[in-house]
Structures are given as C-alpha cells and as structure tokens.
Design a protein around this motif. Structure first.
Motif, PDB file in Angstrom:
ATOM      1  N   ASN A   1      43.404  28.584  36.387  1.00  0.00           N
ATOM      2  CA  ASN A   1      44.342  29.420  37.146  1.00  0.00           C
ATOM      3  C   ASN A   1      43.657  30.413  38.066  1.00  0.00           C
ATOM      4  O   ASN A   1      44.307  31.267  38.670  1.00  0.00           O
ATOM      5  N   THR A   2      42.338  30.335  38.165  1.00  0.00           N
ATOM      6  CA  THR A   2      41.568  31.289  38.969  1.00  0.00           C
ATOM      7  C   THR A   2      40.441  30.547  39.680  1.00  0.00           C
ATOM      8  O   THR A   2      40.185  29.367  39.419  1.00  0.00           O
TER       9      THR A   2
ATOM     10  N   HIS B   1      46.950  43.866  42.876  1.00  0.00           N
ATOM     11  CA  HIS B   1      47.365  42.827  41.940  1.00  0.00           C
ATOM     12  C   HIS B   1      48.365  43.440  40.972  1.00  0.00           C
ATOM     13  O   HIS B   1      48.184  44.580  40.517  1.00  0.00           O
ATOM     14  N   ASP B   2      49.417  42.712  40.641  1.00  0.00           N
ATOM     15  CA  ASP B   2      50.498  43.281  39.832  1.00  0.00           C
ATOM     16  C   ASP B   2      50.302  43.110  38.335  1.00  0.00           C
ATOM     17  O   ASP B   2      51.149  43.527  37.545  1.00  0.00           O
ATOM     18  N   LYS B   3      49.171  42.507  37.918  1.00  0.00           N
ATOM     19  CA  LYS B   3      48.929  42.318  36.495  1.00  0.00           C
ATOM     20  C   LYS B   3      47.655  43.051  36.081  1.00  0.00           C
ATOM     21  O   LYS B   3      46.609  42.890  36.705  1.00  0.00           O
ATOM     22  N   PRO B   4      47.713  43.851  35.009  1.00  0.00           N
ATOM     23  CA  PRO B   4      46.522  44.574  34.548  1.00  0.00           C
ATOM     24  C   PRO B   4      45.496  43.623  33.938  1.00  0.00           C
ATOM     25  O   PRO B   4      45.839  42.541  33.469  1.00  0.00           O
ATOM     26  N   ASP B   5      44.231  44.037  33.939  1.00  0.00           N
ATOM     27  CA  ASP B   5      43.177  43.232  33.324  1.00  0.00           C
ATOM     28  C   ASP B   5      42.063  44.169  32.879  1.00  0.00           C
ATOM     29  O   ASP B   5      42.132  45.391  33.085  1.00  0.00           O
TER      30      ASP B   5
ATOM     31  N   ILE C   1      41.400  39.440  40.379  1.00  0.00           N
ATOM     32  CA  ILE C   1      41.787  39.699  38.998  1.00  0.00           C
ATOM     33  C   ILE C   1      41.424  41.148  38.647  1.00  0.00           C
ATOM     34  O   ILE C   1      40.312  41.604  38.904  1.00  0.00           O
ATOM     35  N   GLY C   2      42.385  41.864  38.073  1.00  0.00           N
ATOM     36  CA  GLY C   2      42.131  43.228  37.633  1.00  0.00           C
ATOM     37  C   GLY C   2      42.207  44.281  38.718  1.00  0.00           C
ATOM     38  O   GLY C   2      41.853  45.442  38.476  1.00  0.00           O
TER      39      GLY C   2
ATOM     40  N   THR D   1      42.913  35.175  41.850  1.00  0.00           N
ATOM     41  CA  THR D   1      44.078  34.466  41.340  1.00  0.00           C
ATOM     42  C   THR D   1      44.271  33.145  42.079  1.00  0.00           C
ATOM     43  O   THR D   1      44.171  33.089  43.304  1.00  0.00           O
TER      44      THR D   1
END
Length: 290
Positions: free
Chosen positions: A213-214, A247-251, A241-242, A167
């Motif tokens: 963004n990454t 990390h608080d966002k799923p991927d 990522i993932g 991220t």
C-alpha cells in the motif's frame, strides 16, 4: 576576536582582487580592511591587489571584530550531535527527527545550539530540515565561509537526496515535479501548489521499491522551498506516511530522511559526498517489508 583563515589556492591563476571578490565573496568593506590593515598574506608576504595568485600559493586572511562582529548563542548538548564530516570551515551532521534546526524562541535549544557546543564556537545554518524530517544538514563553522556556501545553494551546486515512504503505488520509475509552491492563506503552517503566485520548485523522483500500500522513493531537490517534497507529493496524491500537515492519518514519524549530501568544497575543490541512515526510519520501513 581575531579569526585567521589559511588555505592553499586551488584555483587557476587569478589576481588578488579576483580571488577576494569572485571566489571568496568577501564584502567590499571587509576587503578594504584587509587591504589597509595588511591582513592579507600570499606566501607570507603582503602583496598588491593585482598580484597574480597561482595554484598552490599559501593564502592567509586575518579578520577581527570589525570585519565579522562576534555572534554568541547558547551552547546545547554536544552528545546529541552525530557528525558525519567536518573540517576547519564546515560540518555536516545527521539530524534526528523531532529536533528543530534552529531555535525560534529565546532560551530554546535546537540542533544549531548542539552543533555549536560540539564545535566549541558559534556555527551558522546553511540550509534547514523540517523538525519532523531526519538527515544530513550542512553548517558553516565561521561567518567567512557562510556566504560562499549560501552561493553554492543558490546556484544549485549542492545535491540533496531524500528517502521518502509515500501512500499508494507510485506509478513512475522516474518523474520530475515542477509545480510552483506558495503559502497557504488559510493555514500559516502550510504551503501549497500555487501556479500563479508560487515560487519555482523542482523535485526529481526515482521509485526505489513498491510495497502493498506504499512506495519507497528517492527525491532529489533542485530547489529548496519550504515543505517542497511534502507539498509536491501530497498534491499529486502520494502524501508522505506520518506527515502531520499533509496526511490525514497519524503514524510513528514523518517518513522523510535526507540520506545523501554532495558538494564541491569551495575552498579546496574537494568532492564531498556524505551518506547517513536513520534507525527510526529503517524500523518503520521494516513494517512494510513484513
């Protein structure tokens, strides 16, 4: 079960005692059995323990059940194994994401079971990858080579490199994290940076490509703590990522892939460097390029 190990001595002149103790790391009890049973041959001859073994000499070691008790594990599905390198003593495979390195419950199938089926005999884990991580893993094909490979790992004589999509914009071209890592007392699944009670952990990072963004980076492990790359990056604000834990966002998947493994073969001194790709990693990375 009898196991015979044959090799050509790659080391500078040394005594049989030095060969067995210092190079092959054979336990004292097993060395005693080799001696009393005359299960050590140099150029097809039995020799005394102070005999000088020269470069190019043929070494034959014979082990039986008393030396290395046979270990049996259930065989898995050999079709699931992508072998990238193997010889009589070791095998390096490309693990897919979502597969455990070894089983934790009776009857569970993991990569170790599949590799053992592929080889046709019980293999042994040298190092691990998290279930969510893909990439190269080294297995020993027999219990004789296992402690020798373990020592390479402990002495940091094995190079492991990972691609990671993180991220944010990674600001450094090259950077090394040295934060100590310990257990998270509030979540047994997780690790965290713990300057007081943590274990030494060293991760070398090189920025490969920034996206909007990454960032795609290369991580080289000097130590091998549980979740080391994941914890170091998340602690400094660059969570993978993932990552389902940090990390608080799923991927789609954890964007961590062990793409290169390098070592010097301890029995031949051959330089081994293996590389492997991951289709799912490349597919997810392509989304950042579009």
């Amino acid at each position: 079960m009898t196991m015979t190990v044959k090799l050509i001595n790659p080391f500078p002149d040394l005594t049989v005692k030095e060969l067995l103790e210092d190079k092959l790391l054979i336990p004292r009890k097993t060395r005693h059995f080799l001696r009393t049973k005359k299960h050590l041959l140099i150029n097809d001859q039995t020799v005394h323990w102070q005999h000088l073994v020269k470069i190019g000499d043929a070494i034959e070691l014979i082990f039986d059940e008393e030396d290395y008790p046979q270990k049996i594990i259930p065989f898995g599905d050999k079709s699931l194994v992508e072998a990238c390198y193997q010889d009589d003593h070791l095998i390096i495979v490309n693990k897919p994401e979502g597969m455990k390195t070894h089983a934790n419950q009776p009857g569970e199938m993991a990569l170790l079971n599949h590799v053992s089926a592929y080889v046709g005999q019980t293999c042994y884990v040298v190092h691990r990858l998290d279930k969510e991580t893909s990439g190269l893993i080294l297995f020993a094909k027999n219990p004789f080579i296992l402690p020798i490979l373990n020592q390479l790992l402990e002495k940091r004589q094995m190079s492991r490199q990972y691609w990671a999509l993180v991220t944010g914009q990674f600001p450094h071209k090259n950077l090394t994290y040295r934060d100590k890592i310990g257990r998270d007392r509030h979540d047994r699944r997780k690790r965290l940076v713990d300057p007081r009670k943590g274990q030494d952990a060293v991760t070398h990072i090189k920025r490969l490509k920034p996206y909007q963004n990454t960032s795609l980076i290369n991580c080289q492990l000097e130590t091998g703590r549980t979740h080391q790359i994941r914890v170091h990056l998340a602690h400094h604000g660059f969570a993978l990522i993932g990552d389902p834990l940090y990390h608080d966002k799923p991927d789609l998947r954890l964007m961590l892939h062990a793409h290169q493994l390098s070592l010097t073969h301890p029995l031949t001194l051959e330089k081994i460097q293996v590389k492997a790709k991951s289709t799912s990693f490349e597919q997810r990375l392509a989304q950042e390029k579009s």
